[in-house]
Design an enzyme around this catalytic site. Structure first.
Site, PDB file in Angstrom:
ATOM      1  N   GLU A 153       0.827  -1.218   0.000  1.00  0.00           N
ATOM      2  CA  GLU A 153       0.000   0.000   0.000  1.00  0.00           C
ATOM      3  C   GLU A 153       0.856   1.261   0.000  1.00  0.00           C
ATOM      4  O   GLU A 153       1.522   1.561   0.999  1.00  0.00           O
ATOM      5  CB  GLU A 153      -0.910  -0.003   1.233  1.00  0.00           C
ATOM      6  N   GLU A 159       2.693  10.008   6.052  1.00  0.00           N
ATOM      7  CA  GLU A 159       2.830   8.702   6.710  1.00  0.00           C
ATOM      8  C   GLU A 159       4.082   7.946   6.274  1.00  0.00           C
ATOM      9  O   GLU A 159       4.577   7.103   7.009  1.00  0.00           O
ATOM     10  CB  GLU A 159       1.569   7.867   6.465  1.00  0.00           C
ATOM     11  N   ASP A 186      -5.538   3.052  -1.994  1.00  0.00           N
ATOM     12  CA  ASP A 186      -6.300   3.673  -0.909  1.00  0.00           C
ATOM     13  C   ASP A 186      -6.751   5.048  -1.386  1.00  0.00           C
ATOM     14  O   ASP A 186      -5.926   5.935  -1.641  1.00  0.00           O
ATOM     15  CB  ASP A 186      -5.407   3.769   0.344  1.00  0.00           C
ATOM     16  N   HIS A 189      -5.371   8.160   0.575  1.00  0.00           N
ATOM     17  CA  HIS A 189      -3.979   8.512   0.264  1.00  0.00           C
ATOM     18  C   HIS A 189      -3.884   9.075  -1.152  1.00  0.00           C
ATOM     19  O   HIS A 189      -3.171  10.047  -1.408  1.00  0.00           O
ATOM     20  CB  HIS A 189      -3.071   7.284   0.391  1.00  0.00           C
ATOM     21  N   HIS A 212      -9.013   0.572  -0.687  1.00  0.00           N
ATOM     22  CA  HIS A 212      -9.543   1.159   0.541  1.00  0.00           C
ATOM     23  C   HIS A 212     -10.477   2.287   0.146  1.00  0.00           C
ATOM     24  O   HIS A 212     -10.076   3.255  -0.503  1.00  0.00           O
ATOM     25  CB  HIS A 212      -8.410   1.633   1.461  1.00  0.00           C
ATOM     26  N   ARG A 218     -11.190  11.013   4.883  1.00  0.00           N
ATOM     27  CA  ARG A 218     -11.041   9.743   5.596  1.00  0.00           C
ATOM     28  C   ARG A 218     -12.331   9.294   6.270  1.00  0.00           C
ATOM     29  O   ARG A 218     -12.343   8.363   7.062  1.00  0.00           O
ATOM     30  CB  ARG A 218      -9.956   9.832   6.674  1.00  0.00           C
ATOM     31  N   GLU A 247     -12.086   1.658   4.940  1.00  0.00           N
ATOM     32  CA  GLU A 247     -11.086   1.972   5.958  1.00  0.00           C
ATOM     33  C   GLU A 247     -11.294   3.446   6.288  1.00  0.00           C
ATOM     34  O   GLU A 247     -10.600   4.325   5.762  1.00  0.00           O
ATOM     35  CB  GLU A 247      -9.669   1.705   5.433  1.00  0.00           C
TER      36      GLU A 247
END
Ligand SMILES: [Mn+2]
Length: 270
Positions: A153, A159, A186, A189, A212, A218, A247
């Site tokens: 990922e 991050e 994701d 991201h 995701h 988010r 997620e």
């Protein structure tokens, strides 16, 4: 495409983007009641969940296991595949391998996200990338031996400073010549890193092994400003038929996030 929802069993990950928390049985019951096809689980350790009990829970609720996260290796055990310490790197690889041993009988891939670590004052970026390559190579070999898939990922810049886009992940894995590693796209991201989400998906194509499903902030899909229809169209175009796995932050609460996710899923996937 199929729907999935996350369950986190790692207290150290509190505040993280997971819909259900702490109680595996209650979460499976809720996920099934809301109409999800599958659950994605974040266990504290590879041996924390009794496989027989999980099998019974999944069967009783008509659920599949979409994927298993390895992030506890980082948030709980402080392991990283790119640590400056060789012993920690080895323990990190072993942790993910054991997670794969747990997940493989459920036909579920294991995710390497935060376990990839980052470059810092002790490990320069080119060295960290070499460590990451070595680790993914070993994990690919293990995946091949036990007949499973590993999901790598790319994370956003806040991050990790290793690989942030799908295109960079494709290039990295192409050079490694792994066989069993796919990329996790994701959408949160990607919202931060990609110039154009549908284009990034089209360019990554068959490399995409898991998604995701999160909005720009988010939160559950529909609670932010991401335009999901062109994203779904791109996934259809590349033949993706895997999971859209929520997620997302449990806001305003787990059940509302789950209901919003499945409502958006039905609206855009059908
Ligand atoms: Mn993710």
């Amino acid at each position: 495409m199929k729907s999935a929802v996350t369950i986190c069993l790692v207290p150290e990950a509190r505040g993280g983007p997971f819909v259900y928390w702490d109680d595996l049985a209650a979460a499976c019951q809720q996920a099934a009641a809301r109409g999800f096809d599958a659950v994605e689980i974040f266990p504290p350790d590879p041996e924390a969940i009794n496989p027989q009990e999980l099998r019974t829970l999944l069967d009783d609720h008509g659920l599949s296991l979409a994927a298993v996260g390895s992030g506890a290796g980082w948030v709980k055990h402080h392991l990283a595949l790119t640590s400056s310490d060789e012993t920690i790197r080895a323990k990190a690889v072993a942790f993910v391998q054991r997670m794969m041993d747990f997940a493989a009988p459920f036909d579920a891939p294991v995710i390497v996200g935060s376990m990839q670590g980052k470059a810092d004052a002790h490990v320069a970026q080119p060295v960290a990338l070499r460590y990451l390559g070595n680790a993914l190579f070993k994990l690919d070999e293990h995946a091949h031996n036990i007949g499973t898939t590993l999901l790598y990922e790319p994370l956003n810049r806040y991050e990790t400073n290793l690989i942030n886009t799908l295109a960079d992940a494709v290039q990295f894995l192409n050079a490694l010549q792994t066989q069993q590693v796919k990329i996790l796209a994701d959408l949160f991201h990607m919202n931060l890193e990609e110039a154009n989400l549908p284009d990034a998906i089209r360019n990554a194509g068959a490399w995409i092994g898991h998604v995701h499903f999160a909005d720009s902030n988010r939160r559950a899909a529909g609670f932010g400003h991401t335009d999901f229809l062109p994203i779904i169209a791109a996934l259809v175009e590349v033949g993706y038929d895997g999971y859209l796995s929520a997620e997302v932050l449990p806001l305003p609460d787990s059940d509302t996030a789950a209901r919003q996710t499945i409502a958006t899923f039905r609206q855009i996937v059908g």
